[in-house]
Enzyme design. Structure first.
Site, PDB file in Angstrom:
ATOM      1  N   HIS A 246       0.752  -0.951   0.079  1.00  0.00           N
ATOM      2  CA  HIS A 246       0.038   0.124  -0.022  1.00  0.00           C
ATOM      3  C   HIS A 246       0.876   1.172   0.053  1.00  0.00           C
ATOM      4  O   HIS A 246       0.885   1.971   1.030  1.00  0.00           O
ATOM      5  CB  HIS A 246      -0.798  -0.208   1.319  1.00  0.00           C
ATOM      6  CG  HIS A 246      -1.925   0.923   1.381  1.00  0.00           C
ATOM      7  ND1 HIS A 246      -1.816   2.472   1.301  1.00  0.00           N
ATOM      8  CD2 HIS A 246      -3.392   0.630   1.726  1.00  0.00           C
ATOM      9  CE1 HIS A 246      -2.807   2.764   1.547  1.00  0.00           C
ATOM     10  NE2 HIS A 246      -3.972   1.997   1.793  1.00  0.00           N
TER      11      HIS A 246
ATOM     12  N   GLU B 275      -0.831   1.495  -5.395  1.00  0.00           N
ATOM     13  CA  GLU B 275      -0.747   0.137  -4.556  1.00  0.00           C
ATOM     14  C   GLU B 275      -0.818  -0.896  -5.328  1.00  0.00           C
ATOM     15  O   GLU B 275      -1.767  -1.296  -6.254  1.00  0.00           O
ATOM     16  CB  GLU B 275      -1.766  -0.162  -3.518  1.00  0.00           C
ATOM     17  CG  GLU B 275      -2.319   1.158  -2.713  1.00  0.00           C
ATOM     18  CD  GLU B 275      -3.473   1.146  -1.919  1.00  0.00           C
ATOM     19  OE1 GLU B 275      -3.720   0.326  -1.576  1.00  0.00           O
ATOM     20  OE2 GLU B 275      -3.818   2.475  -1.468  1.00  0.00           O
TER      21      GLU B 275
END
Ligand code: BG6
Length: 316
Positions: free
Chosen positions: A185, A288
């Site tokens: 992320h 991400e």
């Protein structure tokens, strides 16, 4: 291997001992050392001829990466909170073994539990090309088995150099197939989200989480003028963030991922987050590398899945 317990339950003397022992076992002079950071977190500081990086053992979270003579590439919130059991806002949180909320259990942690727990150091290495590697493993405990009863092994390998490579390896060590969704992320540091564009996702279908999960198709580069929270179901293509303000392009290549989440919380959500603050959203963009939504991965007994990212800079 060495398990580093951190957090409130540890006295400062114990923490000192843990850090000392980590350095005895894994420090590489002039290249990698372990330190105590705020909140009792332990951070590996890496520096070589090509770059510097910081990696927290909690969550195996890369907190920063700065190639030599460049501005930081990975963003960390100016209001980041360092505390045991909570992922730091910024860096590269590891979302595993589910992305977003748990499918059925609303009280299970969002984005899984891997980002909130302490990982153990497996190995450090200085490679002949003068890059530096840190390998970490997430221990299985009664706590993790409560959320995730599958026999499995999770490893993260970070290689720091002019390029940053992160490999997240999930092994099925049991006798039944299981399915994970996951993400690296990454929060990227940018000059101004209103001025950057994301290339490589043109014509790709996406799920628009800001519009109730509507399915759409991307037209042209992705640009930003409001809250953005999308899951692109792509072909695993190379993605780039063009940043004219910093006169650079962040390049992202991936393996084992056919979905990309693009997230910026914009004004209201940024202001509502204690670890972000009102204007912080301007300087960050999450791109991400994921296995999310239709791109969930099933891993058979004895098999493993590798989610890999490689980041580097080019001049604009
Ligand atoms: C993104 C999600 O990956 O992470 C967003 O798509 C979410 O919906 C964001 O808001 C941040 O999540 P968290 O749990 O770190 O605040």
């Amino acid at each position: 291997m060495f398990e580093a317990a951190t957090g409130d339950d540890m006295s400062s003397e114990t923490l000192d001992n843990v850090v000392e022992e980590l350095n005895e076992c894994f420090a590489i002079p002039g290249r990698i050392a372990f330190h105590e950071a705020a909140g009792g977190l332990i951070v590996a500081e890496i520096g070589n001829q090509q770059a510097t990086a910081r990696i927290a053992l909690q969550g195996a979270q890369v907190l920063g990466w700065t190639p030599k003579d460049q501005q930081p590439v990975i963003w960390e919130s100016p209001a980041a909170i360092y505390t045991a059991g909570k992922s730091v806002r910024g860096g590269v949180p590891v979302c595993w073994p589910w992305f977003g909320p748990h499918a059925t259990e609303s009280d299970f942690p969002a984005h899984g539990f891997a980002r909130n727990l302490d990982w153990e150091v497996v190995q450090t290495q200085q490679l002949p090309d003068d890059t530096t590697t840190l390998s970490l493993r997430l221990p299985q405990t009664d706590e993790t088995r409560r959320w995730w009863p599958h026999a499995s092994e999770l490893l993260l390998l970070v290689n720091v150099g002019e390029r940053l490579q992160i490999d997240l390896l999930t092994r099925n060590t049991g006798s039944e197939i299981f399915t994970v969704t996951q993400a690296l992320h990454t929060y990227f540091a940018i000059s101004d989200v209103r001025e950057v564009s994301v290339l490589g996702l043109e014509d790709q279908p996406y799920i628009d989480k800001v519009d109730g999960g509507a399915r759409r198709v991307q037209s042209g580069p992705v640009t930003f003028d409001g809250e953005t929270d999308r899951i692109y179901l792509d072909q695993g293509c190379k993605v780039e963030i063009d940043d004219p303000g910093l006169q650079r392009r962040i390049c992202i290549s991936r393996d084992g991922s056919h979905s990309t989440v693009v997230w910026n919380p914009w004004t209201e959500k940024s202001a509502a987050m204690a670890d972000m603050g009102p204007d912080a959203y301007l300087g960050m963009l999450c791109v991400e590398a994921t296995n999310a939504a239709d791109d969930a991965v099933s891993i058979a007994p004895g098999d493993e899945h590798r989610l890999q990212v490689l980041y580097w800079l080019e001049s604009l």
